[in-house]
Every structure is written in structure tokens, then in C-alpha cells.
Write a protein that holds these residues in place. Sequence first.
Motif, PDB file in Angstrom:
ATOM      1  N   LYS A 138      -4.397   9.154   3.022  1.00  0.00           N
ATOM      2  CA  LYS A 138      -4.811  10.326   3.795  1.00  0.00           C
ATOM      3  C   LYS A 138      -3.641  10.991   4.514  1.00  0.00           C
ATOM      4  CE  LYS A 138      -9.563   8.757   4.580  1.00  0.00           C
ATOM      5  NZ  LYS A 138     -10.576   8.364   5.606  1.00  0.00           N
ATOM      6  N   SER A 164      -6.810   1.922  11.666  1.00  0.00           N
ATOM      7  CA  SER A 164      -7.085   1.193  10.428  1.00  0.00           C
ATOM      8  C   SER A 164      -6.362  -0.150  10.409  1.00  0.00           C
ATOM      9  CB  SER A 164      -6.663   2.029   9.220  1.00  0.00           C
ATOM     10  OG  SER A 164      -6.868   1.316   8.018  1.00  0.00           O
ATOM     11  N   SER A 190      -1.083   7.378  13.161  1.00  0.00           N
ATOM     12  CA  SER A 190      -2.237   7.926  12.447  1.00  0.00           C
ATOM     13  C   SER A 190      -3.046   6.848  11.732  1.00  0.00           C
ATOM     14  CB  SER A 190      -1.780   8.988  11.441  1.00  0.00           C
ATOM     15  OG  SER A 190      -0.967   8.393  10.436  1.00  0.00           O
ATOM     16  N   ILE A 191      -2.402   5.744  11.353  1.00  0.00           N
ATOM     17  CA  ILE A 191      -3.124   4.674  10.664  1.00  0.00           C
ATOM     18  C   ILE A 191      -3.324   3.448  11.561  1.00  0.00           C
ATOM     19  CG2 ILE A 191      -2.278   5.405   8.403  1.00  0.00           C
ATOM     20  CD1 ILE A 191      -0.312   3.052   8.498  1.00  0.00           C
ATOM     21  N   ARG A 241      -7.939   5.330  19.534  1.00  0.00           N
ATOM     22  CA  ARG A 241      -8.394   6.636  19.039  1.00  0.00           C
ATOM     23  C   ARG A 241      -8.337   7.663  20.158  1.00  0.00           C
ATOM     24  NH1 ARG A 241     -12.521   3.317  16.460  1.00  0.00           N
ATOM     25  NH2 ARG A 241     -12.103   3.176  14.226  1.00  0.00           N
ATOM     26  N   SER A 268       0.829  -1.209   0.000  1.00  0.00           N
ATOM     27  CA  SER A 268       0.000   0.000   0.000  1.00  0.00           C
ATOM     28  C   SER A 268       0.861   1.255   0.000  1.00  0.00           C
ATOM     29  CB  SER A 268      -0.927   0.000   1.212  1.00  0.00           C
ATOM     30  OG  SER A 268      -1.784  -1.112   1.201  1.00  0.00           O
ATOM     31  N   SER A 274      -6.158   4.604   3.971  1.00  0.00           N
ATOM     32  CA  SER A 274      -5.627   5.285   5.154  1.00  0.00           C
ATOM     33  C   SER A 274      -4.263   5.889   4.881  1.00  0.00           C
ATOM     34  CB  SER A 274      -5.531   4.294   6.321  1.00  0.00           C
ATOM     35  OG  SER A 274      -6.800   3.775   6.643  1.00  0.00           O
ATOM     36  N   LEU A 275      -3.425   5.171   4.140  1.00  0.00           N
ATOM     37  CA  LEU A 275      -2.106   5.713   3.806  1.00  0.00           C
ATOM     38  C   LEU A 275      -2.205   6.905   2.861  1.00  0.00           C
ATOM     39  CD1 LEU A 275       0.037   2.467   3.375  1.00  0.00           C
ATOM     40  CD2 LEU A 275       0.331   4.242   5.096  1.00  0.00           C
ATOM     41  N   ILE A 327      -6.014  -0.778   4.007  1.00  0.00           N
ATOM     42  CA  ILE A 327      -4.869   0.020   4.437  1.00  0.00           C
ATOM     43  C   ILE A 327      -4.561   1.143   3.444  1.00  0.00           C
ATOM     44  CG2 ILE A 327      -2.393  -0.046   4.936  1.00  0.00           C
ATOM     45  CD1 ILE A 327      -4.065  -1.310   7.091  1.00  0.00           C
ATOM     46  N   THR A 349      -8.288  -3.666  10.308  1.00  0.00           N
ATOM     47  CA  THR A 349      -7.993  -4.555   9.181  1.00  0.00           C
ATOM     48  C   THR A 349      -7.558  -5.925   9.667  1.00  0.00           C
ATOM     49  OG1 THR A 349      -7.322  -2.651   7.844  1.00  0.00           O
ATOM     50  CG2 THR A 349      -6.606  -4.818   7.091  1.00  0.00           C
TER      51      THR A 349
END
Length: 282
Positions: free
Chosen positions: A172, A203, A199-200, A278, A84, A169-170, A166, A207
Motif C-alpha cells: 500500500k 501493521s 505508515s506500516i 494510529r 516482504s 501493508s508494504l 506485513i 503482526t
Amino acid sequence: MKRKQWNKSILLLIPFFLLSAMFLIVPMILMITSSFTSETTGAFTLENYQEVLTNPFYYQAFLNSGMISIISSVVGLVLAIIVSYAMTNLPEKIQDKLTVYINVAANFAGVPLAFAFIILLGNSGVFRIFFENLDLPLLSNFNLYSWQGLAITYLYFQIPLGILFIYPSLKKIRKEWKEAAFMLGASNWRYWRKVGLPSIMPSIAGTFVIMFANGMGTYETAYALTGSNINLVTIRIAALVSGDIYARPIIGSTLAVIFAIIMILILIVSQMLLKRVRRDLV
């Protein structure tokens, strides 16, 4: 007027509710009630759960399914993150085309996938014959119809599935974050450890849970490739319902209920961990 539209919407949803009840709710209720029914008398009993939870053969089935799911999910997730990230550095047109191919690969599973691997890596597979003709013993110790082959076939659909979750999210992650980190003296490793990966992380965690559930619930690929040689929960449930030696659908229902409870607990724990992650990021 709004009330009439609401009534029409309810009427249009009746077929959906009927289908859901016929194929989801009713079978689930029958499965649960069957798991508490005695095979001999038909009365209420807990002996089915006692047999499943104390039988080493069924315990081995859960252990094998969990192991193959964890291994394929961890390895597949790592490779999905790497692929990714590499995709995000490609031109947008190539990224769009790769996304289409990855989506197809993620949905290519079951008997067709097992058949494709048998053609390529089976005892008389194309690659095996090719390497044997070149006197290269690269696949001499490889057995497709074992844990090795099962792990590779699982990875085939686990990696694309991980990429589909994934990769967005990467994308972003802004380049400005990396530039700002480098301006402040951070190295590439420190940037990913302090900014990129956190940050990911939600996600990645979500996943992993999806990939684990996907691996646990896989039946067609494993059965078409190994038959009953490897003791997995899904294969054991199918054998008990259809009758591998003789049918025991009540024990199969009990296994299915325990399997569903395990998956629900995993989802609940994962959601709790995701909320904590989060919260820490905020």
C-alpha cells in the motif's frame, strides 16, 4: 417477508451455535469451574492458583514459553519485513506465486514440521551426514532437540506468518511518497524513518502480537521435537491433563485459565497501543 427471512437465517445458524457451545463455551466453563475445585474434597478453593503461582516449575514454564515466543516473534518479524519489502520489488506474477508458497509454509506446522526437521537436521539427518562426509563441521555443535532446534522450527512458521500480514501493508506504500521525499532532499534512511515505517507501524505491532500468540500456543511442534525436555506451558498443560507421571487435570485447567488471562491482557494492551499509534499518525 423480511421477518420470515430473518427467522430462517436464525434457524440455519442453530447448528453453528450448538457446535460453538459444545466445543468452545462448555469446555471453557468446565475449565474455569475446575480450576476453582479442590482435588481432594471437590469444594470451592483458591489453592490451585496458589500452587501454580508459587511453584517455580510452573513459573519456569511460563518464562520459557514467553522467551521462545518473544525471540521467534522479533527475529521472525524483522526477517518478514525484509522479505516482504523484497517481494514488492518483484513482478506481480512472481509475487502471486510466492504468496501461495508462503501461505502453505505458514500452515505447515505441528508433527509433520518436526518430522521434516528431524529428517534434515536430526542426529542422522540428511544435511548432517552430507556435511560430515565433506569433513565440514558446520553442524557439529548443533542440537536439533534443544533450544537451538526449537527456535529454528518456530522461525519456519513464524516468518511466513509475518509475511502474510506485513506484505499487504508494504504494497500500500505508494512510490510517489518516496519520490516526493527524495525531491525534498530526504535520504533513503530518513524516508523510511519518517514516512515508510510509521505508515506500516500499526501493521507491524499487530503482526507481532499475532506471532507472539502463535508462539505461545504452539504445542505439537515443540512436543514432537523435544518431548518434555523443555518446560513449556502448553506441554505442561497436556502432561497434567493426560498424565505424564500422574494426571492432575484440575491443575492443568488452572494453568490454562492463567494462560488465557495472560493472552487476553496482551491483546488488550496491544489494542490500546495500536489506537495510540494510529492517533499519533493522524
